[in-house]
Design a protein around this motif. Structure first.
Motif, PDB file in Angstrom:
ATOM      1  N   GLY A  61       0.789  -1.229   0.000  1.00 34.27           N
ATOM      2  CA  GLY A  61       0.000   0.000   0.000  1.00 34.27           C
ATOM      3  C   GLY A  61       0.821   1.280   0.000  1.00 34.27           C
ATOM      4  N   HIS A  62       2.132   1.170   0.153  1.00 31.06           N
ATOM      5  CA  HIS A  62       2.975   2.369   0.188  1.00 31.06           C
ATOM      6  C   HIS A  62       3.173   2.951  -1.199  1.00 31.06           C
ATOM      7  CE1 HIS A  62       5.105   1.153   4.201  1.00 31.06           C
ATOM      8  NE2 HIS A  62       3.832   1.452   4.353  1.00 31.06           N
ATOM      9  N   LEU A  63       3.285   4.261  -1.261  1.00 32.87           N
ATOM     10  CA  LEU A  63       3.584   4.932  -2.521  1.00 32.87           C
ATOM     11  C   LEU A  63       5.090   4.989  -2.691  1.00 32.87           C
ATOM     12  CD1 LEU A  63       1.080   7.914  -2.319  1.00 32.87           C
ATOM     13  CD2 LEU A  63       0.823   5.785  -3.583  1.00 32.87           C
ATOM     14  N   GLY A  64       5.580   4.761  -3.894  1.00 33.99           N
ATOM     15  CA  GLY A  64       7.011   4.808  -4.164  1.00 33.99           C
ATOM     16  C   GLY A  64       7.346   5.989  -5.059  1.00 33.99           C
ATOM     17  N   THR A  65       8.571   6.434  -4.988  1.00 28.65           N
ATOM     18  CA  THR A  65       9.062   7.471  -5.896  1.00 28.65           C
ATOM     19  C   THR A  65      10.321   6.958  -6.543  1.00 28.65           C
ATOM     20  OG1 THR A  65      10.372   8.505  -4.158  1.00 28.65           O
ATOM     21  CG2 THR A  65       8.137   9.346  -4.469  1.00 28.65           C
ATOM     22  N   GLU A  66      10.636   7.479  -7.684  1.00 28.15           N
ATOM     23  CA  GLU A  66      11.820   7.057  -8.422  1.00 28.15           C
ATOM     24  C   GLU A  66      12.928   8.088  -8.264  1.00 28.15           C
ATOM     25  OE1 GLU A  66      12.242   4.207 -10.160  1.00 28.15           O
ATOM     26  OE2 GLU A  66      10.292   3.602  -9.413  1.00 28.15           O
ATOM     27  N   ALA A  67      14.143   7.636  -8.089  1.00 27.14           N
ATOM     28  CA  ALA A  67      15.306   8.519  -8.046  1.00 27.14           C
ATOM     29  C   ALA A  67      15.677   8.900  -9.472  1.00 27.14           C
ATOM     30  CB  ALA A  67      16.481   7.831  -7.371  1.00 27.14           C
ATOM     31  N   THR A  68      16.196  10.095  -9.633  1.00 26.25           N
ATOM     32  CA  THR A  68      16.606  10.528 -10.962  1.00 26.25           C
ATOM     33  C   THR A  68      18.011  10.029 -11.251  1.00 26.25           C
ATOM     34  OG1 THR A  68      17.494  12.589 -10.096  1.00 26.25           O
ATOM     35  CG2 THR A  68      15.207  12.615 -10.823  1.00 26.25           C
ATOM     36  N   ASN A  69      18.297   9.795 -12.513  1.00 30.67           N
ATOM     37  CA  ASN A  69      19.653   9.408 -12.914  1.00 30.67           C
ATOM     38  C   ASN A  69      20.443  10.675 -13.176  1.00 30.67           C
ATOM     39  OD1 ASN A  69      19.179   6.683 -12.829  1.00 30.67           O
ATOM     40  ND2 ASN A  69      18.448   6.607 -14.938  1.00 30.67           N
ATOM     41  N   ALA A  70      21.590  10.771 -12.558  1.00 31.26           N
ATOM     42  CA  ALA A  70      22.447  11.935 -12.756  1.00 31.26           C
ATOM     43  C   ALA A  70      23.584  11.537 -13.685  1.00 31.26           C
ATOM     44  CB  ALA A  70      22.992  12.423 -11.422  1.00 31.26           C
ATOM     45  N   GLY A  71      23.631  12.147 -14.859  1.00 39.02           N
ATOM     46  CA  GLY A  71      24.710  11.876 -15.796  1.00 39.02           C
ATOM     47  C   GLY A  71      25.836  12.870 -15.601  1.00 39.02           C
ATOM     48  N   PHE A  72      27.014  12.467 -15.974  1.00 40.79           N
ATOM     49  CA  PHE A  72      28.165  13.341 -15.845  1.00 40.79           C
ATOM     50  C   PHE A  72      28.669  13.651 -17.241  1.00 40.79           C
ATOM     51  CE2 PHE A  72      28.539  10.126 -12.348  1.00 40.79           C
ATOM     52  CZ  PHE A  72      27.936  10.899 -11.388  1.00 40.79           C
ATOM     53  N   THR A  73      28.670  14.901 -17.604  1.00 42.00           N
ATOM     54  CA  THR A  73      29.173  15.288 -18.910  1.00 42.00           C
ATOM     55  C   THR A  73      30.306  16.281 -18.739  1.00 42.00           C
ATOM     56  OG1 THR A  73      27.516  17.042 -19.061  1.00 42.00           O
ATOM     57  CG2 THR A  73      26.964  14.942 -20.059  1.00 42.00           C
ATOM     58  N   ILE A  74      31.246  16.204 -19.651  1.00 46.15           N
ATOM     59  CA  ILE A  74      32.370  17.133 -19.649  1.00 46.15           C
ATOM     60  C   ILE A  74      31.981  18.333 -20.493  1.00 46.15           C
ATOM     61  CG2 ILE A  74      34.785  17.435 -20.282  1.00 46.15           C
ATOM     62  CD1 ILE A  74      35.094  14.399 -19.861  1.00 46.15           C
ATOM     63  N   LYS A  75      32.053  19.504 -19.888  1.00 45.84           N
ATOM     64  CA  LYS A  75      31.676  20.738 -20.567  1.00 45.84           C
ATOM     65  C   LYS A  75      32.889  21.649 -20.662  1.00 45.84           C
ATOM     66  CE  LYS A  75      27.013  20.408 -18.845  1.00 45.84           C
ATOM     67  NZ  LYS A  75      25.973  20.956 -18.034  1.00 45.84           N
TER      68      LYS A  75
END
Length: 126
Positions: A61-75
């Motif tokens: 019965g619990h609600l779940g949330t999703e973690a975001t994916n953090a990408g690493f880019t060279i700028k």
């Protein structure tokens, strides 16, 4: 045994440090390349700001949330100093300072994970 968020955080930081070290090595390797623009990754604090902590549902019965994916880019870095006549923006002194920061961060990350792992093992053995 439940997964520990600290290990996930340490993994993400070590991945970020690896990408940053790669960018620094590329900058140093191209220090004499005409027209080369130095690059770096965004600060780890910004990566953490984009990463949400996910909650785990322990019952159906619990609600779940999703973690975001953090990408690493060279700028490309913003040039703060003088640009070489060849239009190269690499400053070797700055790159070596960054490499030292990465090394110290890797050592700190490893020490924290090792200490936390020892603490977990003592708790499990008790």
């Amino acid at each position: 045994m439940e997964p520990v968020n600290l290990f996930d955080l340490a993994t993400k930081q070590s991945q970020w440090l690896a990408v940053r070290q790669s960018a620094i090595a590329s900058n140093i390797a191209n220090a004499n390349t005409p027209g080369y623009t130095a690059g770096d990754v965004e600060p780890f604090e910004k990566v953490l700001d984009r990463t949400a902590v996910s909650l785990q549902a322990t019952q159906a019965g619990h609600l779940g949330t999703e973690a975001t994916n953090a990408g690493f880019t060279i700028k490309p870095e913003e040039t703060t100093g003088s640009i070489m006549p060849s239009k190269n923006t690499v400053v070797l002194e700055d790159e070596l300072m960054k490499a030292g920061e990465v090394r110290r961060s890797f050592e700190l990350n490893t020490a924290i994970v090792k200490a936390f792992h020892s603490m977990m093992m003592m708790a499990v053995k008790s």
